[in-house]
Design a protein around this motif. Sequence first.
Motif, PDB file in Angstrom:
ATOM      1  N   ASN A 230      82.116 109.796  50.297  1.00  0.00           N
ATOM      2  CA  ASN A 230      83.062 110.622  51.039  1.00  0.00           C
ATOM      3  C   ASN A 230      84.340 109.863  51.354  1.00  0.00           C
ATOM      4  OD1 ASN A 230      81.231 112.746  51.034  1.00  0.00           O
ATOM      5  ND2 ASN A 230      80.327 112.133  52.982  1.00  0.00           N
ATOM      6  N   LYS A 231      84.194 108.586  51.704  1.00  0.00           N
ATOM      7  CA  LYS A 231      85.366 107.769  52.019  1.00  0.00           C
ATOM      8  C   LYS A 231      86.241 107.571  50.788  1.00  0.00           C
ATOM      9  CE  LYS A 231      87.782 104.928  54.649  1.00  0.00           C
ATOM     10  NZ  LYS A 231      88.577 105.413  55.799  1.00  0.00           N
ATOM     11  N   THR A 232      85.626 107.357  49.631  1.00  0.00           N
ATOM     12  CA  THR A 232      86.390 107.172  48.386  1.00  0.00           C
ATOM     13  C   THR A 232      87.150 108.440  48.023  1.00  0.00           C
ATOM     14  OG1 THR A 232      84.722 105.588  47.608  1.00  0.00           O
ATOM     15  CG2 THR A 232      86.222 106.515  45.960  1.00  0.00           C
ATOM     16  N   VAL A 233      86.467 109.580  48.101  1.00  0.00           N
ATOM     17  CA  VAL A 233      87.112 110.846  47.741  1.00  0.00           C
ATOM     18  C   VAL A 233      88.268 111.161  48.690  1.00  0.00           C
ATOM     19  CG1 VAL A 233      86.750 113.334  47.549  1.00  0.00           C
ATOM     20  CG2 VAL A 233      85.043 111.761  46.643  1.00  0.00           C
ATOM     21  N   SER A 234      88.021 111.017  49.984  1.00  0.00           N
ATOM     22  CA  SER A 234      89.079 111.340  50.954  1.00  0.00           C
ATOM     23  C   SER A 234      90.260 110.384  50.833  1.00  0.00           C
ATOM     24  CB  SER A 234      88.511 111.311  52.366  1.00  0.00           C
ATOM     25  OG  SER A 234      87.993 110.023  52.672  1.00  0.00           O
ATOM     26  N   THR A 235      89.986 109.101  50.587  1.00  0.00           N
ATOM     27  CA  THR A 235      91.079 108.129  50.425  1.00  0.00           C
ATOM     28  C   THR A 235      91.906 108.439  49.187  1.00  0.00           C
ATOM     29  OG1 THR A 235      89.747 106.423  51.509  1.00  0.00           O
ATOM     30  CG2 THR A 235      91.622 105.685  50.214  1.00  0.00           C
ATOM     31  N   ALA A 236      91.236 108.759  48.079  1.00  0.00           N
ATOM     32  CA  ALA A 236      91.963 109.068  46.844  1.00  0.00           C
ATOM     33  C   ALA A 236      92.817 110.323  47.007  1.00  0.00           C
ATOM     34  CB  ALA A 236      90.970 109.237  45.693  1.00  0.00           C
ATOM     35  N   ILE A 237      92.252 111.374  47.595  1.00  0.00           N
ATOM     36  CA  ILE A 237      93.008 112.616  47.750  1.00  0.00           C
ATOM     37  C   ILE A 237      94.158 112.440  48.739  1.00  0.00           C
ATOM     38  CG2 ILE A 237      92.810 114.983  48.600  1.00  0.00           C
ATOM     39  CD1 ILE A 237      90.082 115.137  47.379  1.00  0.00           C
ATOM     40  N   ARG A 238      93.998 111.528  49.677  1.00  0.00           N
ATOM     41  CA  ARG A 238      95.054 111.295  50.662  1.00  0.00           C
ATOM     42  C   ARG A 238      96.168 110.395  50.117  1.00  0.00           C
ATOM     43  NH1 ARG A 238      91.846 110.023  54.369  1.00  0.00           N
ATOM     44  NH2 ARG A 238      91.883 107.758  54.071  1.00  0.00           N
ATOM     45  N   ALA A 239      95.822 109.387  49.320  1.00  0.00           N
ATOM     46  CA  ALA A 239      96.807 108.375  48.926  1.00  0.00           C
ATOM     47  C   ALA A 239      97.396 108.604  47.540  1.00  0.00           C
ATOM     48  CB  ALA A 239      96.173 106.982  48.995  1.00  0.00           C
ATOM     49  N   VAL A 240      96.582 109.097  46.595  1.00  0.00           N
ATOM     50  CA  VAL A 240      97.049 109.168  45.205  1.00  0.00           C
ATOM     51  C   VAL A 240      98.217 110.131  45.023  1.00  0.00           C
ATOM     52  CG1 VAL A 240      96.363 109.809  42.861  1.00  0.00           C
ATOM     53  CG2 VAL A 240      94.861 108.378  44.251  1.00  0.00           C
ATOM     54  N   PRO A 241      98.167 111.380  45.551  1.00  0.00           N
ATOM     55  CA  PRO A 241      99.303 112.283  45.320  1.00  0.00           C
ATOM     56  C   PRO A 241     100.631 111.745  45.831  1.00  0.00           C
ATOM     57  CG  PRO A 241      97.410 113.509  46.111  1.00  0.00           C
ATOM     58  CD  PRO A 241      97.066 112.065  46.262  1.00  0.00           C
ATOM     59  N   LYS A 242     100.619 111.009  46.950  1.00  0.00           N
ATOM     60  CA  LYS A 242     101.876 110.441  47.466  1.00  0.00           C
ATOM     61  C   LYS A 242     102.417 109.386  46.518  1.00  0.00           C
ATOM     62  CE  LYS A 242     100.777 111.267  52.333  1.00  0.00           C
ATOM     63  NZ  LYS A 242     100.556 110.658  53.661  1.00  0.00           N
ATOM     64  N   ALA A 243     101.523 108.536  45.990  1.00  0.00           N
ATOM     65  CA  ALA A 243     101.976 107.508  45.055  1.00  0.00           C
ATOM     66  C   ALA A 243     102.483 108.123  43.757  1.00  0.00           C
ATOM     67  CB  ALA A 243     100.832 106.532  44.775  1.00  0.00           C
ATOM     68  N   LEU A 244     101.780 109.125  43.250  1.00  0.00           N
ATOM     69  CA  LEU A 244     102.240 109.785  42.025  1.00  0.00           C
ATOM     70  C   LEU A 244     103.560 110.515  42.260  1.00  0.00           C
ATOM     71  CD1 LEU A 244      98.889 111.250  40.644  1.00  0.00           C
ATOM     72  CD2 LEU A 244     100.017 109.108  40.029  1.00  0.00           C
ATOM     73  N   GLY A 245     103.726 111.071  43.460  1.00  0.00           N
ATOM     74  CA  GLY A 245     104.995 111.713  43.774  1.00  0.00           C
ATOM     75  C   GLY A 245     106.146 110.743  43.840  1.00  0.00           C
ATOM     76  N   HIS A 246     105.848 109.486  44.148  1.00  0.00           N
ATOM     77  CA  HIS A 246     106.909 108.465  44.175  1.00  0.00           C
ATOM     78  C   HIS A 246     107.282 108.034  42.759  1.00  0.00           C
ATOM     79  CE1 HIS A 246     109.167 104.890  45.401  1.00  0.00           C
ATOM     80  NE2 HIS A 246     108.440 104.200  44.535  1.00  0.00           N
ATOM     81  N   HIS A 247     106.291 107.776  41.918  1.00  0.00           N
ATOM     82  CA  HIS A 247     106.557 107.288  40.567  1.00  0.00           C
ATOM     83  C   HIS A 247     106.920 108.404  39.588  1.00  0.00           C
ATOM     84  CE1 HIS A 247     105.318 103.233  41.601  1.00  0.00           C
ATOM     85  NE2 HIS A 247     104.168 103.694  42.097  1.00  0.00           N
ATOM     86  N   ALA A 248     106.395 109.600  39.796  1.00  0.00           N
ATOM     87  CA  ALA A 248     106.691 110.754  38.927  1.00  0.00           C
ATOM     88  C   ALA A 248     106.982 111.952  39.817  1.00  0.00           C
ATOM     89  CB  ALA A 248     105.520 111.032  37.981  1.00  0.00           C
ATOM     90  N   PRO A 249     108.159 112.009  40.400  1.00  0.00           N
ATOM     91  CA  PRO A 249     108.455 113.067  41.377  1.00  0.00           C
ATOM     92  C   PRO A 249     108.522 114.447  40.728  1.00  0.00           C
ATOM     93  CG  PRO A 249     110.429 111.799  40.881  1.00  0.00           C
ATOM     94  CD  PRO A 249     109.296 111.094  40.198  1.00  0.00           C
ATOM     95  N   VAL A 250     108.232 115.455  41.546  1.00  0.00           N
ATOM     96  CA  VAL A 250     108.304 116.854  41.118  1.00  0.00           C
ATOM     97  C   VAL A 250     109.653 117.418  41.541  1.00  0.00           C
ATOM     98  CG1 VAL A 250     107.282 119.142  41.315  1.00  0.00           C
ATOM     99  CG2 VAL A 250     105.815 117.108  41.315  1.00  0.00           C
TER     100      VAL A 250
END
Length: 716
Positions: free
Chosen positions: A273-293
């Motif tokens: 649960n901790k891995t899933v919640s951390t990934a869903i919380r952190a990954v989209p922000k990082a991807l939005g920084h490197h590949a913005p929409v």
Amino acid sequence: MGKVKKATKKYNQKHLKGELERRNKNKKAQQQHKKRELAKRKRGDAEGEGDDTELFTGIEEVDDLANFAGSSIKGVDDDLGRFMQADPENEDRSASDDEYNTSALLGGSDDETEGSDDDADIDDDDVKDESGASDGGSGEEDGGDSDDEETVFKKELKAMKEKDPAFFQFMEKNDPGSLRILEQDSEGEGSDGEDAEMDEDEEEEEDEKAESTGAIEVTTKLLVDWEREIKRDYSLRALKKLLLAFYAASHMDSENGESGDTPYRIQGMRIFNKTVSTAIRAVPKALGHHAPVVGGRVDRKSKKWSVVQALIKSYLASLLELQGQMSDAAMIQYLLKECERMVPYFACFVRYTRELVRGLLRQFGSTAADDGVRIMALLTLRQLVAISPAEIVDMALKGLYLTYVRSSNVKNMASLTTIQLMRNCGVELYGNDAHASYQHAFVYIRQLAIHLRNSMQLRSKESFRAIYNWQFVNSLDFWTEVLATYCGDRAEEKPELCSTLESLVYPLSQIILGVARLVPTAKYFPLRLRCIGLLLRLSSATGVYIPVLPMIIEVLESPEFLGRRPVKSTLKPLALDVHLKAPAEYEHTRVYLEAVLECVFGLLADAIASQSVRIAFPEWTVPVTLQLRRWRKHVGKSWVRFSKQLQGLLDKIDQTSRLVQQHRNNVEFGPSNFGAANRFMNTVDPDNTPVGVYASSLRNVRAQQRATLLKAEMEA
């Protein structure tokens, strides 16, 4: 250069020429194979995703991209250059991408890649100079030149193995003979001391292999550290590790057992649960920084896109895998929200877009899914359709309609409510693309017409069953709601869609009329009344006049009411909404006929109320009022309650006729002015007329009865 060994000379004389010829031959074959594969990808998939059956693991491609971006195409063999150009993951790379330092983005220093640059940057001049030095200094026989070629070849192979392990693995699979030279004379090479020490890149690679074989256990501290690095520096190295852990978590229960390929191991539900919640919380922000929409779409022309696209694919693959494994409604809804947020990234990869559409349709049509999951799946699907190419739009529209049809078997009031929700969701999706919606509506309405024509020609029980089933009837209901919505209720919002679909109103109404009159017996009164309701919905919404009053009068004047005395019964009241034909025990009973009369008077009031603001309403109601008064006179004594209800309806018709006549006395145009006649009383709502108010009260009573039945079923 040291003395050439006898084994080397022997190999050069007997085998080297043949190996080089075979290498060149295989190289040409590989180039042709790559061209054919690239042409197939371009024809079948604009994004070059390859085989749809294989999901991306997210491990190898990240490393390959880092090596590709950190090295220069000019500094390696021509095969590597062609391999880079043929790689579908790097087709959009620009020339400036080669100068982009990917190792620094992944968290490493520039020094880590400098150690092997000298070995990689071998050109033709270096080969000539080295061979010339060999000629002048060795004084051996003819084996000198071939020995230099062998040395250069070995250096090229070593550089390729270090700088581009992906192509080296490709050569091992397709041309292992050309790599056999590295296995020759290993003892001599050790004595010469040429490969005595490994450079920093090789050491790092060995460390990573050791870690991967050891399967590091993910802990809370690791997750916190990765999340902190991602938030602070948008570190691609930490992002890669987190995605690998997320991939391992999402594939814990995978049937393929693919989680063993990752260097991380998940132990326990708390860490999961901790891995899933951390990934869903952190990954989209990082991807939005490197590949913005930007503007709802991802900018794929930036330099960082070639680096982060592999990370994006890994995250999307993990989301899809996790969504398919979950059974808890709250968790599924949570993952669907995340998929909705990642829709712009899904749209970049056709393969993952298809997988997402299939997953959303699976959730949409699942019998175990609740209403929240269905609505969330629809919202995600609608957003995906808005930015996807035509093939995805067609796939979504077709899949949603077929899913609705497969799930439209009515068993009770609860299933009827679920089907109504699915129908409303499908109608919403069909309002996005006018051209695609018309194509699908035309095809499926035409299929319904073909089934009806075959049934009318054969006139057999089997042909009647092909029409009198819930799938067919709910299909008619679906297209009726589509046309009534976009050609009536929301015509002003979507005028293009209205003008495109309005030509289908006539054929659909003809199909419904044919279904209602296919078997005109008392057993099928529920289906007949349902078809009348569809026609009323279509007529009142679109403004197209459909003569339904004769069909209603035919039911009232059937022998069940005029020529036969009903059978008394103690059966419980029958809900016609969940039946297409009367159960055998209800046929000819008073309970069944009372339910039919109650539905008939409701439809009769709705049909008259829909025309209550027409300028010809007083004259239009004369035939129906005469027939209703005649029926009340001859049959009213047997149905006292409905006789009183009918008398109330007749009174409301008279009141509405007088209201229309009062408005007609003030008009200043003649009968030939059709435009003014159509605008007559257009400011008056039909529900506010006397007969409209009466019809609304009957609808409210029926709605309360349905709610009571639904509540009783839920409590049972």
